[in-house]
Design a protein around this motif. Structure first.
Motif, PDB file in Angstrom:
ATOM      1  N   LYS A   1     -25.946 -10.480 -60.706  1.00 36.70           N
ATOM      2  CA  LYS A   1     -25.972  -9.361 -59.907  1.00 36.70           C
ATOM      3  C   LYS A   1     -27.732  -9.185 -59.377  1.00 36.70           C
ATOM      4  O   LYS A   1     -27.837  -8.977 -58.089  1.00 36.70           O
ATOM      5  CB  LYS A   1     -25.834  -7.934 -61.038  1.00 36.70           C
ATOM      6  CG  LYS A   1     -24.363  -7.825 -60.956  1.00 36.70           C
ATOM      7  CD  LYS A   1     -24.217  -6.661 -61.931  1.00 36.70           C
ATOM      8  CE  LYS A   1     -22.753  -6.536 -62.556  1.00 36.70           C
ATOM      9  NZ  LYS A   1     -22.561  -5.518 -63.327  1.00 36.70           N
ATOM     10  N   ASP A   2     -28.646  -9.365 -60.045  1.00 31.57           N
ATOM     11  CA  ASP A   2     -29.780  -9.177 -59.593  1.00 31.57           C
ATOM     12  C   ASP A   2     -30.694  -9.939 -60.596  1.00 31.57           C
ATOM     13  O   ASP A   2     -30.908  -9.961 -61.830  1.00 31.57           O
ATOM     14  CB  ASP A   2     -30.266  -7.537 -59.710  1.00 31.57           C
ATOM     15  CG  ASP A   2     -31.795  -7.412 -59.424  1.00 31.57           C
ATOM     16  OD1 ASP A   2     -32.247  -8.336 -58.627  1.00 31.57           O
ATOM     17  OD2 ASP A   2     -32.049  -6.380 -59.551  1.00 31.57           O
ATOM     18  N   ALA A   3     -31.636 -11.017 -59.845  1.00 31.04           N
ATOM     19  CA  ALA A   3     -32.207 -11.982 -60.627  1.00 31.04           C
ATOM     20  C   ALA A   3     -33.413 -11.557 -61.642  1.00 31.04           C
ATOM     21  O   ALA A   3     -33.991 -11.898 -62.228  1.00 31.04           O
ATOM     22  CB  ALA A   3     -32.590 -13.171 -59.640  1.00 31.04           C
ATOM     23  N   THR A   4     -33.851 -10.144 -60.869  1.00 30.54           N
ATOM     24  CA  THR A   4     -35.175  -9.449 -61.645  1.00 30.54           C
ATOM     25  C   THR A   4     -34.569  -8.671 -62.527  1.00 30.54           C
ATOM     26  O   THR A   4     -35.596  -8.128 -63.242  1.00 30.54           O
ATOM     27  CB  THR A   4     -35.844  -8.844 -60.577  1.00 30.54           C
ATOM     28  OG1 THR A   4     -35.067  -7.767 -59.915  1.00 30.54           O
ATOM     29  CG2 THR A   4     -36.416  -9.766 -59.581  1.00 30.54           C
ATOM     30  N   LEU A   5     -33.225  -8.353 -62.540  1.00 29.59           N
ATOM     31  CA  LEU A   5     -32.827  -7.357 -63.481  1.00 29.59           C
ATOM     32  C   LEU A   5     -33.132  -7.639 -65.142  1.00 29.59           C
ATOM     33  O   LEU A   5     -33.586  -6.592 -65.777  1.00 29.59           O
ATOM     34  CB  LEU A   5     -31.541  -6.887 -63.204  1.00 29.59           C
ATOM     35  CG  LEU A   5     -30.876  -5.604 -63.931  1.00 29.59           C
ATOM     36  CD1 LEU A   5     -31.892  -4.374 -63.367  1.00 29.59           C
ATOM     37  CD2 LEU A   5     -29.655  -5.267 -63.605  1.00 29.59           C
ATOM     38  N   PRO A   6     -32.849  -8.755 -65.572  1.00 34.42           N
ATOM     39  CA  PRO A   6     -32.956  -9.081 -66.991  1.00 34.42           C
ATOM     40  C   PRO A   6     -34.517  -8.791 -67.331  1.00 34.42           C
ATOM     41  O   PRO A   6     -34.657  -8.340 -68.631  1.00 34.42           O
ATOM     42  CB  PRO A   6     -32.732 -10.652 -67.056  1.00 34.42           C
ATOM     43  CG  PRO A   6     -31.716 -10.822 -66.055  1.00 34.42           C
ATOM     44  CD  PRO A   6     -32.090 -10.125 -64.944  1.00 34.42           C
TER      45      PRO A   6
ATOM     46  N   GLY B   1     -38.614  -4.872 -70.150  1.00 30.81           N
ATOM     47  CA  GLY B   1     -39.853  -4.118 -69.830  1.00 30.81           C
ATOM     48  C   GLY B   1     -40.859  -5.267 -69.313  1.00 30.81           C
ATOM     49  O   GLY B   1     -42.046  -4.919 -69.405  1.00 30.81           O
ATOM     50  N   ASN B   2     -40.383  -6.318 -68.558  1.00 26.23           N
ATOM     51  CA  ASN B   2     -41.457  -7.059 -68.096  1.00 26.23           C
ATOM     52  C   ASN B   2     -41.446  -7.403 -66.562  1.00 26.23           C
ATOM     53  O   ASN B   2     -40.404  -6.896 -65.992  1.00 26.23           O
ATOM     54  CB  ASN B   2     -41.267  -8.472 -68.738  1.00 26.23           C
ATOM     55  CG  ASN B   2     -41.175  -8.723 -70.096  1.00 26.23           C
ATOM     56  OD1 ASN B   2     -42.253  -8.118 -70.907  1.00 26.23           O
ATOM     57  ND2 ASN B   2     -40.313  -9.237 -70.877  1.00 26.23           N
ATOM     58  N   GLU B   3     -42.509  -7.788 -66.045  1.00 32.49           N
ATOM     59  CA  GLU B   3     -42.497  -7.966 -64.493  1.00 32.49           C
ATOM     60  C   GLU B   3     -41.817  -9.380 -64.295  1.00 32.49           C
ATOM     61  O   GLU B   3     -41.910 -10.307 -65.099  1.00 32.49           O
ATOM     62  CB  GLU B   3     -44.006  -8.052 -64.112  1.00 32.49           C
ATOM     63  CG  GLU B   3     -44.004  -8.233 -62.369  1.00 32.49           C
ATOM     64  CD  GLU B   3     -45.287  -8.343 -61.968  1.00 32.49           C
ATOM     65  OE1 GLU B   3     -45.542  -8.671 -60.843  1.00 32.49           O
ATOM     66  OE2 GLU B   3     -46.401  -8.245 -62.542  1.00 32.49           O
ATOM     67  N   PRO B   4     -40.874  -9.112 -63.504  1.00 30.08           N
ATOM     68  CA  PRO B   4     -39.925 -10.370 -62.862  1.00 30.08           C
ATOM     69  C   PRO B   4     -40.984 -11.586 -62.608  1.00 30.08           C
ATOM     70  O   PRO B   4     -42.083 -11.151 -62.020  1.00 30.08           O
ATOM     71  CB  PRO B   4     -39.018  -9.850 -61.659  1.00 30.08           C
ATOM     72  CG  PRO B   4     -39.145  -8.484 -61.767  1.00 30.08           C
ATOM     73  CD  PRO B   4     -40.405  -8.098 -62.431  1.00 30.08           C
ATOM     74  N   SER B   5     -40.606 -12.781 -62.766  1.00 28.39           N
ATOM     75  CA  SER B   5     -41.303 -14.051 -62.322  1.00 28.39           C
ATOM     76  C   SER B   5     -41.184 -14.149 -60.761  1.00 28.39           C
ATOM     77  O   SER B   5     -40.449 -13.713 -60.222  1.00 28.39           O
ATOM     78  CB  SER B   5     -40.812 -15.268 -62.877  1.00 28.39           C
ATOM     79  OG  SER B   5     -39.433 -15.565 -62.674  1.00 28.39           O
TER      80      SER B   5
END
Length: 113
Positions: A76-81, A86-90
């Motif tokens: 759904k969203d690559a940054t969601l996991p 609680g981390n910033e997406p890569s």
């Protein structure tokens, strides 16, 4: 000559309380019944016959693919996991999401979605 050892007395070699349990006490489950997930599908050392492997793959094609929660989130969203942990997406996840959004917008514009 067996009594001429300089290592210790005969009591050192006696079993004493170091007894093995009887084989009948600790029998595992019956062998032919097998255990769930005891074979890995891609294990090269697995001794299943080719016919058994082919039969398993035939059954596997009919089974729906099971996705874990994180895979569903990633679709759904690559940054969601990353954000859910609680981390910033890569940077790669941000780029993936940006590309996904651009592709969806292009498909909507073309009337495919």
């Amino acid at each position: 000559m067996s009594g001429n050892s300089n290592v210790g007395t005969a009591s050192v070699y006696e079993a004493g309380d170091q007894r093995n349990s009887k084989d009948s006490e600790n029998q595992p489950d019956r062998f032919h019944e097998g255990k769930q997930n005891s074979h890995l599908a891609q294990d090269s050392k697995d001794e299943r016959s080719i016919a058994n492997k082919l039969a398993r793959e035939g059954k596997r094609e009919n089974e729906p693919e099971e996705l874990d929660e994180e895979t569903i989130l990633r679709n759904k969203d690559a940054t969601l996991p990353a954000r859910s942990h609680g981390n910033e997406p890569s940077k790669g996840a941000k780029i993936d999401q940006q590309l996904r959004e651009e592709e969806e917008e292009e498909l909507r514009r073309k009337g495919k979605k």
